[in-house]
Design a protein around this motif. Structure first.
Motif, PDB file in Angstrom:
ATOM      1  N   SER A   1      17.083   0.988 -43.361  1.00 30.00           N
ATOM      2  CA  SER A   1      16.727   0.105 -42.259  1.00 30.00           C
ATOM      3  C   SER A   1      15.278  -0.332 -42.293  1.00 30.00           C
ATOM      4  O   SER A   1      14.868  -1.157 -41.512  1.00 30.00           O
ATOM      5  CB  SER A   1      16.994   0.779 -40.934  1.00 30.00           C
ATOM      6  OG  SER A   1      18.050   1.642 -41.059  1.00 30.00           O
ATOM      7  N   THR A   2      14.486   0.292 -43.143  1.00 30.38           N
ATOM      8  CA  THR A   2      13.100  -0.140 -43.158  1.00 30.38           C
ATOM      9  C   THR A   2      12.809  -0.984 -44.396  1.00 30.38           C
ATOM     10  O   THR A   2      11.705  -1.447 -44.578  1.00 30.38           O
ATOM     11  CB  THR A   2      12.139   1.067 -43.114  1.00 30.38           C
ATOM     12  OG1 THR A   2      12.550   1.980 -44.128  1.00 30.38           O
ATOM     13  CG2 THR A   2      12.185   1.766 -41.784  1.00 30.38           C
TER      14      THR A   2
ATOM     15  N   THR B   1      13.657   1.204 -34.583  1.00 30.62           N
ATOM     16  CA  THR B   1      13.877   1.409 -36.006  1.00 30.62           C
ATOM     17  C   THR B   1      14.758   0.328 -36.628  1.00 30.62           C
ATOM     18  O   THR B   1      14.804   0.195 -37.842  1.00 30.62           O
ATOM     19  CB  THR B   1      14.527   2.780 -36.283  1.00 30.62           C
ATOM     20  OG1 THR B   1      15.631   2.945 -35.400  1.00 30.62           O
ATOM     21  CG2 THR B   1      13.545   3.907 -36.091  1.00 30.62           C
ATOM     22  N   GLU B   2      15.461  -0.430 -35.789  1.00 27.34           N
ATOM     23  CA  GLU B   2      16.345  -1.480 -36.330  1.00 27.34           C
ATOM     24  C   GLU B   2      15.678  -2.848 -36.317  1.00 27.34           C
ATOM     25  O   GLU B   2      16.326  -3.849 -36.618  1.00 27.34           O
ATOM     26  CB  GLU B   2      17.644  -1.551 -35.516  1.00 27.34           C
ATOM     27  CG  GLU B   2      18.652  -0.520 -35.916  1.00 27.34           C
ATOM     28  CD  GLU B   2      18.131   0.892 -35.778  1.00 27.34           C
ATOM     29  OE1 GLU B   2      18.094   1.613 -36.789  1.00 27.34           O
ATOM     30  OE2 GLU B   2      17.706   1.292 -34.682  1.00 27.34           O
TER      31      GLU B   2
ATOM     32  N   SER C   1      17.229  -0.150 -31.149  1.00 26.09           N
ATOM     33  CA  SER C   1      15.986   0.613 -31.017  1.00 26.09           C
ATOM     34  C   SER C   1      14.973   0.092 -32.029  1.00 26.09           C
ATOM     35  O   SER C   1      15.295  -0.721 -32.894  1.00 26.09           O
ATOM     36  CB  SER C   1      16.241   2.109 -31.232  1.00 26.09           C
ATOM     37  OG  SER C   1      16.576   2.355 -32.580  1.00 26.09           O
TER      38      SER C   1
ATOM     39  N   LEU D   1      25.134  -4.648 -32.897  1.00 27.82           N
ATOM     40  CA  LEU D   1      25.495  -3.287 -32.512  1.00 27.82           C
ATOM     41  C   LEU D   1      26.387  -3.135 -31.292  1.00 27.82           C
ATOM     42  O   LEU D   1      27.315  -2.331 -31.281  1.00 27.82           O
ATOM     43  CB  LEU D   1      24.212  -2.486 -32.249  1.00 27.82           C
ATOM     44  CG  LEU D   1      23.297  -2.226 -33.437  1.00 27.82           C
ATOM     45  CD1 LEU D   1      21.930  -1.769 -32.946  1.00 27.82           C
ATOM     46  CD2 LEU D   1      23.908  -1.176 -34.346  1.00 27.82           C
TER      47      LEU D   1
ATOM     48  N   ARG E   1      24.832   3.629 -38.120  1.00 27.57           N
ATOM     49  CA  ARG E   1      24.639   2.339 -37.447  1.00 27.57           C
ATOM     50  C   ARG E   1      23.147   2.099 -37.308  1.00 27.57           C
ATOM     51  O   ARG E   1      22.620   1.080 -37.680  1.00 27.57           O
ATOM     52  CB  ARG E   1      25.214   2.388 -36.019  1.00 27.57           C
ATOM     53  CG  ARG E   1      26.695   2.433 -35.926  1.00 27.57           C
ATOM     54  CD  ARG E   1      27.104   2.506 -34.477  1.00 27.57           C
ATOM     55  NE  ARG E   1      26.467   3.630 -33.782  1.00 27.57           N
ATOM     56  CZ  ARG E   1      26.712   3.984 -32.535  1.00 27.57           C
ATOM     57  NH1 ARG E   1      27.573   3.292 -31.822  1.00 27.57           N
ATOM     58  NH2 ARG E   1      26.124   5.012 -31.978  1.00 27.57           N
ATOM     59  N   ARG E   2      22.483   3.081 -36.652  1.00 25.14           N
ATOM     60  CA  ARG E   2      21.047   3.000 -36.432  1.00 25.14           C
ATOM     61  C   ARG E   2      20.395   4.186 -37.121  1.00 25.14           C
ATOM     62  O   ARG E   2      21.027   5.207 -37.342  1.00 25.14           O
ATOM     63  CB  ARG E   2      20.737   3.052 -34.929  1.00 25.14           C
ATOM     64  CG  ARG E   2      21.340   1.908 -34.152  1.00 25.14           C
ATOM     65  CD  ARG E   2      21.130   2.108 -32.670  1.00 25.14           C
ATOM     66  NE  ARG E   2      21.792   3.319 -32.196  1.00 25.14           N
ATOM     67  CZ  ARG E   2      21.766   3.747 -30.948  1.00 25.14           C
ATOM     68  NH1 ARG E   2      21.106   3.075 -30.039  1.00 25.14           N
ATOM     69  NH2 ARG E   2      22.388   4.848 -30.601  1.00 25.14           N
ATOM     70  N   GLU E   3      19.119   4.057 -37.392  1.00 25.68           N
ATOM     71  CA  GLU E   3      18.396   5.076 -38.125  1.00 25.68           C
ATOM     72  C   GLU E   3      18.562   6.474 -37.517  1.00 25.68           C
ATOM     73  O   GLU E   3      18.684   7.453 -38.226  1.00 25.68           O
ATOM     74  CB  GLU E   3      16.910   4.689 -38.176  1.00 25.68           C
ATOM     75  CG  GLU E   3      16.127   5.374 -39.258  1.00 25.68           C
ATOM     76  CD  GLU E   3      16.634   5.078 -40.656  1.00 25.68           C
ATOM     77  OE1 GLU E   3      16.324   5.861 -41.548  1.00 25.68           O
ATOM     78  OE2 GLU E   3      17.352   4.066 -40.863  1.00 25.68           O
ATOM     79  N   ASN E   4      18.585   6.552 -36.173  1.00 24.43           N
ATOM     80  CA  ASN E   4      18.608   7.857 -35.507  1.00 24.43           C
ATOM     81  C   ASN E   4      20.003   8.415 -35.300  1.00 24.43           C
ATOM     82  O   ASN E   4      20.154   9.480 -34.710  1.00 24.43           O
ATOM     83  CB  ASN E   4      17.979   7.743 -34.117  1.00 24.43           C
ATOM     84  CG  ASN E   4      16.509   7.443 -34.195  1.00 24.43           C
ATOM     85  OD1 ASN E   4      15.891   7.622 -35.234  1.00 24.43           O
ATOM     86  ND2 ASN E   4      15.947   6.979 -33.097  1.00 24.43           N
ATOM     87  N   ASP E   5      21.018   7.711 -35.722  1.00 23.45           N
ATOM     88  CA  ASP E   5      22.374   8.113 -35.360  1.00 23.45           C
ATOM     89  C   ASP E   5      22.952   9.190 -36.264  1.00 23.45           C
ATOM     90  O   ASP E   5      22.461   9.456 -37.355  1.00 23.45           O
ATOM     91  CB  ASP E   5      23.305   6.900 -35.402  1.00 23.45           C
ATOM     92  CG  ASP E   5      23.160   6.025 -34.167  1.00 23.45           C
ATOM     93  OD1 ASP E   5      22.834   6.567 -33.095  1.00 23.45           O
ATOM     94  OD2 ASP E   5      23.360   4.808 -34.283  1.00 23.45           O
TER      95      ASP E   5
ATOM     96  N   PRO F   1      25.550   1.786 -28.626  1.00 17.70           N
ATOM     97  CA  PRO F   1      24.276   1.728 -29.332  1.00 17.70           C
ATOM     98  C   PRO F   1      23.423   0.529 -28.932  1.00 17.70           C
ATOM     99  O   PRO F   1      23.590  -0.549 -29.471  1.00 17.70           O
ATOM    100  CB  PRO F   1      24.727   1.578 -30.791  1.00 17.70           C
ATOM    101  CG  PRO F   1      26.011   0.810 -30.697  1.00 17.70           C
ATOM    102  CD  PRO F   1      26.608   1.059 -29.349  1.00 17.70           C
ATOM    103  N   PHE F   2      22.529   0.709 -27.995  1.00 17.89           N
ATOM    104  CA  PHE F   2      21.588  -0.388 -27.805  1.00 17.89           C
ATOM    105  C   PHE F   2      20.565  -0.341 -28.940  1.00 17.89           C
ATOM    106  O   PHE F   2      20.429   0.663 -29.620  1.00 17.89           O
ATOM    107  CB  PHE F   2      20.923  -0.389 -26.425  1.00 17.89           C
ATOM    108  CG  PHE F   2      20.185   0.863 -26.073  1.00 17.89           C
ATOM    109  CD1 PHE F   2      18.914   1.088 -26.560  1.00 17.89           C
ATOM    110  CD2 PHE F   2      20.771   1.819 -25.261  1.00 17.89           C
ATOM    111  CE1 PHE F   2      18.219   2.238 -26.246  1.00 17.89           C
ATOM    112  CE2 PHE F   2      20.092   2.971 -24.941  1.00 17.89           C
ATOM    113  CZ  PHE F   2      18.816   3.173 -25.442  1.00 17.89           C
TER     114      PHE F   2
END
Ligand SMILES: Cc1cc2nc3c(=O)[nH]c(=O)nc-3n(C[C@H](O)[C@H](O)[C@H](O)COP(=O)(O)OP(=O)(O)OC[C@H]3O[C@@H](n4cnc5c(N)ncnc54)[C@H](O)[C@@H]3O)c2cc1C
Lengths: 762, 287
Positions: free
Chosen positions: B284-285, A688-689, A686, A663, B187-191, A683-684
């Motif tokens: 992602s899960t 959920t990843e 988290s 990331l 990119r990430r779940e929360n994005d 994006p560090f």
């Protein structure tokens, strides 16, 4: 039963969880009453000549007490680079003057002091700064051309060079040679607590500075030096520190500035930076461009390896300049390669300065070596685990010196790899991967392996020594003073365990103090995974010595032969051999006369923890998105004192390493403007990843300290980054992909697949 | 990261809000959940001098059936939309998309009216509303008027609202158990989405398709809709997803990759809507 090796919960946590931490910005110390707030005016241009700084409107703004520009600095001298061999032309001004050059977005141009903090932001906006832009130097390739030179008085962007080119015939005896340019990208430390400092001058002519830092004593020395103050005049305190990851090693100029401003204004001054300011102003990490070349025979034997590094130092070279020497030292990694070549050149660029970041120079060596092994394995069509096994340094208990010149203390890399492969179920994973490839699934499995060794407890400015003071009080409590500087690691708990082990005083009754230069004038701080093996060892040594002091005194008081007295842990004291409960407690001895020991522990040499990681990813080959589904790790850090805390270090380290692999990247546009200066863009990783980590135990004690402990702070990061990167590449290897640079974003993976499908192996 | 100075007015009815907007003029801004407005104020990209807080206006907080529509008050929080039984039964696409916005904190503050008014080309719920063919109801000095959502998003952060107006309601057709799919690529779940595609089977028998982050505003995938109406297959139709779009190029995705994602996600959303495949939202899960 020994308390060592048990999962003692952190004694720090009840306060953190109830009252909360007291960070520098939270301080309510009465010396800071009526403090002014400093707000820095920073360059919004990466490179250029300042043509105007007009603070007149700002001086009239509400709440403004003073505005300082370069004209108002009196006899403050620019701060020279922190390494004696660097050209003084790279010095950093306190504020860039009219006619001077700004060198990165974030460079300091003016500073505003206001009664209230919010007024500072308005006033800073009112300072007019005009800059005549120059072409920006972004990245090492642009810097190396010297087409634009950042510091004309130096004449070149080249800051330093280490090593020589490899001889022409270096790979002549190899059947197969693979070479590749790879990136170990620039990343942000991004601690949750941004930088902050406060300063107040006393009537005695001394200044007290509170700041968030990983080593109070080092920071104090630097600040005193920069301001031309007698070191005795500076009292530096690090309150609770909310993360550092290397970026809080050494003082930043802003910290010293706050002290100077407080002196000028005759009032205390506070400063806390915003997140945006942090993302451009705080030291960043990694930033190496590497060329790796590996050669060997088709049976899997590696015969020669070369690592050439271009280090981006950022605008004003700091400690990042010497980190590539650690990369070079560790170039051979876990491998017994007959010929290893390493070389590095360091450049100034129009970016944020580079410093230490979790692993600091060693992760870059591991990432390079592990990529090289994978590329070599792919080229000769061998399983990457087998190639590694074939080239590992065999298990050793006596010091082993590698071809790149590092002397490792002890290690068994084959065992680490075997354990992690077994725990991961390597054969089953490969079988599942084969099935998915056979079926042509959209979701493909990737299995990445890394093996690593790193150097911990190296000399980072304080030798391999650390101090401890231990005092038992008449009420039965004890105090430990340490020169280490915990900022999340849990030293208060572990140091108490080490004292408790020798003295029998319960952990709850032992207070650990740190980060106050008046109370602890000498100390090396917390960095480079040194704390337990040096600071912890010093506490252990202090406790052992305290027992001896107590034994002599008790013998006199009890009119007994010292040899007849033994430690009575249950009673926290000494008793006559064979008759527990008959003696005298530490507390009683302390009531009689102060019972205190000061000691210094010096390790013979650094230690070399090692391990192996397996990462499993699932990649959606249609979109290129890779998701980490498993992380299985062996991280051998020698003897573990508190498994709970060691696991915490592994967890955080592994996660941070995944962040770099998938990331994180600090990016600039061609004009040197940061593209990633808020958490919306940067994006560090988290929760959920990340999957739940599967931690496998392995402990090979080191002879370098009586605890048998090696460092664990950085290991997880060093192992996980290449494992995850390798897993992503592996997930699409059957489509012809050999390499994807970090961060292995969806777009990069998708493009790599497309390129490979076009026929050219990428 | 500190906004410049502003005044704060808290209103409790729509009339009060309209009156306050009229009084304070163009320097005033409505404050709903604050999760788009406050960040840009902190970065000083917006410097309103008056904030009119509508988060406590009870008459703007509802989800109810109204004839053949579902009517949703503008101040309804994403979380309340996600949990609304009415919405789950009548227009299940919306609560599903609401659940994919940001993180729980964002969903407990952000409002439907806020995300529509803010007009960010990458926003999730506006994409779903566009696919659904929603109607935006605004109130102003001249009373209420309805604007089809296809005419609402004019340009980058620019809407069809006029000065002095605020959004009071969103109206969407009751799709009931009709198929729908939402594919959000992050990119990430929360994005925020890099690209997202919404597809929904509408009561009139057509299929609505819309895209996030493929241009200056959320966009209808008009070519895809037309192809489907002509009876083309999902694969054929989805190939047209990037037609008529003008995606930007940034560090996450360049134009080529965004266009590819638009086609891929549209295909997937359509297939989910058609009941051919499962949603791939929980990427992602996936274990
Ligand atoms: C960390 C974070 C992550 C996020 N992630 C996502 C995401 O993944 N996907 C996504 O779609 N969104 C995301 N958002 C945005 C979120 O959905 C916002 O809450 C929403 O976009 C705006 O709603 P709000 O109620 O907070 O509006 P506010 O911030 O209060 O207002 C936004 C704008 O709309 C105007 N406004 C508000 N209400 C009205 C009204 N009724 N009439 C007229 N004008 C009005 C305001 O004046 C302002 O200009 C995220 C936000 C944050 C902070």
């Amino acid at each position: 039963m020994s308390i060592l090796g048990t999962r003692v919960v952190r004694t720090e946590d009840p306060l953190f969880l109830t009252r909360g931490a007291v960070y520098t910005d939270d301080l309510t110390d009465e010396r800071l009453t009526g403090a002014l707030h400093a707000t820095f005016v920073r360059s919004t241009v990466a490179h250029g000549t300042v043509t105007e700084v007009d603070a007149s409107a700002a001086r009239e703004a509400p709440g403004v007490v003073a505005v300082y520009t370069a004209e108002d600095l009196g006899d403050l001298q620019p701060v020279p680079p922190p390494l004696p061999f660097l050209d003084a032309g790279f010095s950093r001004p306190w504020l860039v003057p009219v006619g001077g050059r700004v060198h990165f977005v974030g460079d300091l141009v003016a500073v505003v002091l206001t009664e209230e903090r919010y007024q500072g932001e308005d006033a800073a906006e009112a300072v007019v700064v005009d800059v005549d832009p120059l072409p920006a130097v972004v990245g090492t390739a642009a810097a190396a051309t010297d087409e634009t030179v950042l510091f004309p008085e130096v004449g070149t962007n080249k800051v330093a060079a280490f090593g020589e080119p490899a001889p022409d015939d270096f790979f002549a005896d190899c059947e197969v040679v693979v070479t590749r340019a790879i990136a170990n990208q620039r990343v942000a430390a991004a601690p949750l607590e941004t930088r902050a400092a406060s300063a107040a001058w006393g009537e005695d002519g001394r200044v007290t500075i509170w700041c968030t830092n990983q080593g109070a004593q080092q920071a104090k020395g630097q600040i005193a030096g920069w301001l031309g103050l007698d070191a005795e005049k500076v009292h530096l305190i690090t309150p609770d520190v909310g993360g550092g990851f290397g970026a809080k090693i050494g003082a930043d100029q802003e910290y010293a500035f706050v002290a100077w401003l407080a002196q000028q204004a005759g009032r205390p001054v506070r400063w806390t930076e915003s997140r945006s300011e942090n993302m451009t102003g705080m030291l960043q990490g990694r930033a190496q461009d590497q060329v790796i070349t590996i050669g060997g025979d088709r049976d899997g034997t590696v015969k020669a390896y070369s690592l050439v590094v271009q280090q981006d130092c950022g605008a004003y070279p700091r400690i990042g300049t010497v980190l590539p020497t650690l990369t070079m030292l560790m170039a051979a990694a876990v491998y017994d390669i007959p010929k290893v070549h390493a070389q590095a050149t360091c450049y100034a660029t129009n970016g944020t300065s580079i410093g230490a970041y979790r692993g600091a120079g060693r992760p870059e060596a591991t990432a390079a070596a592990e990529r090289a092994m994978d590329l070599f394995a792919a080229e000769i069509g061998m399983d990457p685990a087998d190639v590694r096994r074939k080239n590992f340094i065999p298990a050793f208990t006596e010091p082993f010196t590698t071809a790149s010149g590092a002397t490792y203390d002890s290690g068994d890399y084959t065992a680490a790899l075997d354990r992690v492969l077994e725990a991961a179920g390597y054969a089953d994973l490969r079988a599942e991967q084969a099935r998915r490839r056979e079926r042509g699934d959209a979701r493909q499995l990737g299995i990445g392996i890394s093996a690593y060794v790193e150097i911990t407890g190296a000399d980072s400015g304080h030798g391999t020594s650390e101090n401890a003071e231990l005092e038992v009080h008449p009420d039965g409590t004890a105090t430990v003073l340490t020169g280490t500087s915990p900022h999340g690691q849990g030293h208060a708990t572990t140091w108490a365990m080490l004292a408790s082990e020798q003295l029998g005083i319960p952990v709850e009754k032992i207070t650990v103090l740190h980060g106050d230069t008046d109370r602890i004038p000498d100390g090396g701080g917390t960095m480079g995974s040194r704390s337990l093996q040096q600071g912890g060892a010093a506490v252990h040594q202090a406790a052992v010595e305290l027992v001896e002091v107590a034994r002599k005194r008790a013998a006199e008081l009890l009119e007994a032969n010292p040899d007849d007295l033994e430690v009575d842990l249950a009673n926290a004291g000494l008793s006559v051999k064979g008759t527990p409960g008959t003696g005298i407690t530490w507390a009683q001895l302390a009531a009689d006369e102060q019972l205190i020991v000061q000691t210094t522990f010096t390790a013979n040499a650094p230690t070399f923890p090692f391990g192996a990681h397996v990462a499993v990813v699932e990649t959606d080959v249609e979109s290129g998105k890779a998701v980490v589904t498993r992380l299985v790790t062996v991280d051998d850090a020698g003897t573990i004192i508190n498994p709970l805390l060691a696991e915490g270090q592994r967890h955080g380290g592994i996660a941070q390493g995944v962040g770099q692999a998938l990331l994180e990247e600090i990016l600039y546009d061609e004009d040197g403007n940061p593209q990633t200066s808020t958490f919306a863009d940067y994006p560090f990783v988290s929760a959920t990843e990340l999957p739940s980590f599967e931690l496998v135990e392995m402990a090979t004690p080191t002879p370098m300290n009586p605890l048998g402990a090696k460092g664990i702070g950085e290991a997880g990061t060093i192992g996980s980054t290449p494992a995850v990167q390798s897993a992503v590449v592996d997930s699409v290897a059957h489509l012809g992909v050999r390499h994807v640079d970090m961060p292995a974003t969806s777009m990069r993976v998708w493009k790599a697949i497309r390129e490979a499908q076009k026929g050219s192996t990428n | 990261m500190i906004p410049s100075q502003f005044d704060y007015v808290r209103v409790s009815t729509v009339d009060e809000a309209v009156a306050a907007l009229a009084e304070h003029g163009e320097d005033a801004k409505i404050l709903a959940g604050g999760h788009s407005l406050l960040p840009i104020m902190k970065l000083r990209l917006a410097v309103p001098t008056v904030l009119i807080d509508i988060s406590g206006v009870e008459e703007l907080n509802y989800v109810r059936v109204d004839g053949d529509h579902v009517a949703i008050g503008a101040a309804t929080r994403h979380h309340d939309l996600e949990k609304s039984e009415v919405a789950q039964a009548e227009v299940p696409l919306l609560p599903h998309v609401a659940a994919r916005v940001g993180d729980p904190q964002v969903r407990h503050r952000g409002t439907l009216g806020g995300t529509v008014a803010h007009c960010d080309p990458a926003s999730d719920l506006p994409t779903a509303l566009l696919a659904l063919g929603a109607t935006v109801v605004v109130a102003g000095p001249g009373g209420r008027r309805e604007i089809p959502i296809t005419e609402f998003f004019l340009g980058f952060f620019e809407t069809a609202m006029e000065e002095g107006e605020l959004i009071v309601e969103l109206r969407v057709p009751r799709t009931g158990a009709g198929g729908w799919g939402y594919e959000k690529f992050t990119r990430r779940e929360n994005d925020w989405p890099i690209v997202a595609a919404a597809a929904v089977h509408l009561p009139d028998g057509s299929v609505g398709v819309a895209l996030a982050n493929m241009g200056g505003v959320v966009l209808k995938a008009a070519a895809v809709e037309a192809a489907l109406a002509e009876g083309k297959s999902i694969e054929e139709a989805a190939e047209l997803a990037a037609e008529g779009t003008s995606p930007s190029s940034d560090m996450h995705a360049d134009v080529e990759y965004r266009s590819h994602l638009a086609r891929l996600l549209t295909k997937r959303a359509l297939k989910v809507a058609a009941g051919e495949t499962e949603a791939s939202t929980a990427e992602s899960t996936a274990a």
